[in-house]
Design an enzyme around this catalytic site. Structure first.
Site: not given
Ligand code: DGP
Length: 114
Positions: A31, A87, A94, A100
């Site tokens: 993340d 989420n 989300q 995810h």
């Molecule tokens: P949610 O709130 O469940 O939709 O979490 C989305 C997650 O995705 C958040 O913890 C940050 C992560 N995230 C968002 N954009 C990117 C990205 O471009 N790369 C990575 N590795 N993580 C990302």
């Protein structure tokens, strides 16, 4: 692939990510904004917007995703345990519209979550 979807773009190799597992159908990567010492996201490569959009033919893929999560946790040395979080929708926070599962570990995790 949904061209505007950040996770589809990661799965396609168009955006960088630190990958921990990959096969034809699944991807696990760190993340970008870790909420724990170990914070990994597991996704199906197929664009599925949320848990509400799952179809019966995707049951096997999702089951495997959960098993792969356990394997990733073991590889990361999370012997004390870990948490899987999914989420779904705005009330759950989300932010990315591609299904995810968060794998969180490396510290004590409070319950109930916020
Ligand atoms: P949610 O709130 O469940 O939709 O979490 C989305 C997650 O995705 C958040 O913890 C940050 C992560 N995230 C968002 N954009 C990117 C990205 O471009 N790369 C990575 N590795 N993580 C990302």
């Amino acid at each position: 692939m949904a061209s505007e979807c950040v996770f589809c773009r990661i799965a396609a190799g168009e955006l960088p990510a630190e990958k921990l597992f990959e096969d034809d159908h699944l991807l696990a990567f760190r993340d970008l904004h870790p909420a724990a010492p170990q914070h990994v996201l597991l996704i199906p490569k197929e664009h599925i917007a949320s848990f509400d959009d799952l179809q019966p033919e995707q049951d096997e893929c999702l089951g495997r995703l959960l098993r792969v999560a356990g394997g990733v946790a073991a590889r990361l040395g999370l012997t004390g345990g870990y948490r899987l979080v999914g989420n779904c929708g705005p009330d759950a926070g989300q932010a990315v519209g591609h299904l995810h599962v968060h794998l969180l570990g490396g510290r004590g995790l409070g319950w109930p979550p916020g």
